[in-house]
Scaffold this active site. Structure first.
Site, PDB file in Angstrom:
ATOM      1  N   HIS A   1       1.735   4.388  -2.964  1.00  0.00           N
ATOM      2  CA  HIS A   1       1.799   5.850  -2.824  1.00  0.00           C
ATOM      3  C   HIS A   1       3.079   6.395  -3.444  1.00  0.00           C
ATOM      4  O   HIS A   1       3.071   7.443  -4.100  1.00  0.00           O
ATOM      5  CB  HIS A   1       1.752   6.228  -1.341  1.00  0.00           C
ATOM      6  CG  HIS A   1       0.394   6.129  -0.720  1.00  0.00           C
ATOM      7  ND1 HIS A   1      -0.731   6.693  -1.291  1.00  0.00           N
ATOM      8  CD2 HIS A   1      -0.023   5.557   0.438  1.00  0.00           C
ATOM      9  CE1 HIS A   1      -1.780   6.465  -0.514  1.00  0.00           C
ATOM     10  NE2 HIS A   1      -1.376   5.773   0.535  1.00  0.00           N
TER      11      HIS A   1
ATOM     12  N   GLU B   1      -6.151   6.940  -1.152  1.00  0.00           N
ATOM     13  CA  GLU B   1      -6.052   5.793  -0.244  1.00  0.00           C
ATOM     14  C   GLU B   1      -6.749   4.574  -0.833  1.00  0.00           C
ATOM     15  O   GLU B   1      -6.237   3.444  -0.752  1.00  0.00           O
ATOM     16  CB  GLU B   1      -6.652   6.143   1.122  1.00  0.00           C
ATOM     17  CG  GLU B   1      -5.855   7.165   1.910  1.00  0.00           C
ATOM     18  CD  GLU B   1      -4.447   6.707   2.215  1.00  0.00           C
ATOM     19  OE1 GLU B   1      -4.232   5.487   2.394  1.00  0.00           O
ATOM     20  OE2 GLU B   1      -3.541   7.565   2.270  1.00  0.00           O
TER      21      GLU B   1
ATOM     22  N   HIS C   1       0.839  -1.201   0.000  1.00  0.00           N
ATOM     23  CA  HIS C   1       0.000   0.000   0.000  1.00  0.00           C
ATOM     24  C   HIS C   1       0.872   1.247   0.000  1.00  0.00           C
ATOM     25  O   HIS C   1       0.649   2.182  -0.790  1.00  0.00           O
ATOM     26  CB  HIS C   1      -0.907  -0.027   1.232  1.00  0.00           C
ATOM     27  CG  HIS C   1      -1.676   1.235   1.454  1.00  0.00           C
ATOM     28  ND1 HIS C   1      -3.017   1.357   1.137  1.00  0.00           N
ATOM     29  CD2 HIS C   1      -1.307   2.431   1.989  1.00  0.00           C
ATOM     30  CE1 HIS C   1      -3.429   2.572   1.449  1.00  0.00           C
ATOM     31  NE2 HIS C   1      -2.416   3.245   1.974  1.00  0.00           N
ATOM     32  N   GLU C   2       1.876   1.277   0.861  1.00  0.00           N
ATOM     33  CA  GLU C   2       2.741   2.454   0.944  1.00  0.00           C
ATOM     34  C   GLU C   2       3.592   2.616  -0.310  1.00  0.00           C
ATOM     35  O   GLU C   2       3.824   3.732  -0.778  1.00  0.00           O
ATOM     36  CB  GLU C   2       3.631   2.369   2.187  1.00  0.00           C
ATOM     37  CG  GLU C   2       2.871   2.360   3.502  1.00  0.00           C
ATOM     38  CD  GLU C   2       1.930   3.551   3.649  1.00  0.00           C
ATOM     39  OE1 GLU C   2       2.255   4.638   3.122  1.00  0.00           O
ATOM     40  OE2 GLU C   2       0.875   3.387   4.271  1.00  0.00           O
TER      41      GLU C   2
END
Length: 285
Positions: free
Chosen positions: A128, A199, A124-125
């Protein structure tokens, strides 16, 4: 997201036009200086404030191994890896480009998650980082930051001048303050909406990259449930940096983040992961 970015750009044009109209070249310089300051410094604030420190592969071999594997799968450069010594279970990424990025995990999340869950959070990070979301949110929030600064400056100017007027036109400070207040309010709502979209996009990218939406759902459920056990003092200390985190650190009771959150609700995120699981043929357990 396209509409949100367009509206933020429109707000920037409006605010910039007002500054140039009433302050001339000084207003233009002010806009440029604030944009550069946001660009170069804001992406490091969360890492510094959370006490994160870079770790080597020798210091954190398992964490580095997971990041190496995910970066190979995503075909992206490996960011620096950091650990923050706090019991708040979370993770975040900073850096205005993939080459300058840092992915940071707290000691709290390292203690609580299983390997597959932690790998899903890291994915997930890394999403980003790959999509330059820190840069996107920095530029998007610039309008609100500048508007807030101008509002305070206009108030100080009005107090210093005693509110005197020299002609029949509204004083410059009043016009700037009113425009800045409106721009700040609209920018605040738009950046929060944009953050929630980003997100959800990072959740989707992580679920597809790892092919384990259930691991990300499990991590999200576990971390959200653990937040209630963290001391309120630690949660409130972390709250200003919620926009960076995997899931917001929200203290019980009233908070502005409960009204205008930087993240979608846990239920909304889990619902999206359930849909992805169905598409992949791997139902959430």
């Amino acid at each position: 997201m396209g509409l949100t970015m367009f509206l933020l750009g429109l707000l920037f044009v409006v605010l910039g036009a007002v500054l140039v109209r009433f302050l001339g070249g000084v207003g233009l310089v002010l806009v440029v200086v604030f944009l550069l300051a946001q660009w170069f410094f804001s992406d490091r604030v969360a890492l510094y404030a959370m006490g994160g420190h870079e770790v080597t592969p020798q210091q954190a071999p398992e964490l580095h191994a997971m990041v190496d594997r995910l970066c190979a799968l995503a075909d992206m450069p490996k960011p620096k890896v950091a650990i923050a010594d706090t019991d708040v279970p979370n993770a975040f990424a900073t850096g205005r480009s993939p080459e300058r990025a840092v992915v940071c995990c707290t000691t709290g999340i390292l203690r609580r998650l299983e390997r597959d869950e932690l790998e899903a959070v890291l994915a997930h990070e890394l999403s980003h980082v790959a999509h330059r979301d820190v840069t996107v949110m920095t530029v998007a929030s610039f309008v609100g930051v500048l508007a807030g600064f101008l509002t305070r400056s206009a108030m100080w100017s009005s107090m210093g001048s005693g509110g005197r007027r020299n002609d029949n036109q509204p004083p410059v400070w009043l016009v700037i303050m009113l425009v800045s207040i409106v721009v700040y309010a609209l920018s605040f709502l738009l950046t929060r909406a944009l953050s929630r979209y980003r997100e959800l996009a990072a959740d989707r990218a992580a679920a597809i990259l790892t092919a384990q939406p259930s691991a990300l759902a499990s991590a999200l459920t576990k971390i959200s449930g653990q937040m209630a056990r963290i001391p309120q003092r630690d949660l409130r200390q972390a709250e200003p940096f919620n926009a960076f985190f995997f899931t917001p650190a929200v203290a019980p009771g009233f908070s502005i983040s409960t009204l205008f959150s930087t993240h979608p609700s846990t239920e909304q995120r889990l619902a999206q992961l359930a849909r992805i699981s169905a598409d992949l043929g791997r139902p959430l357990s």
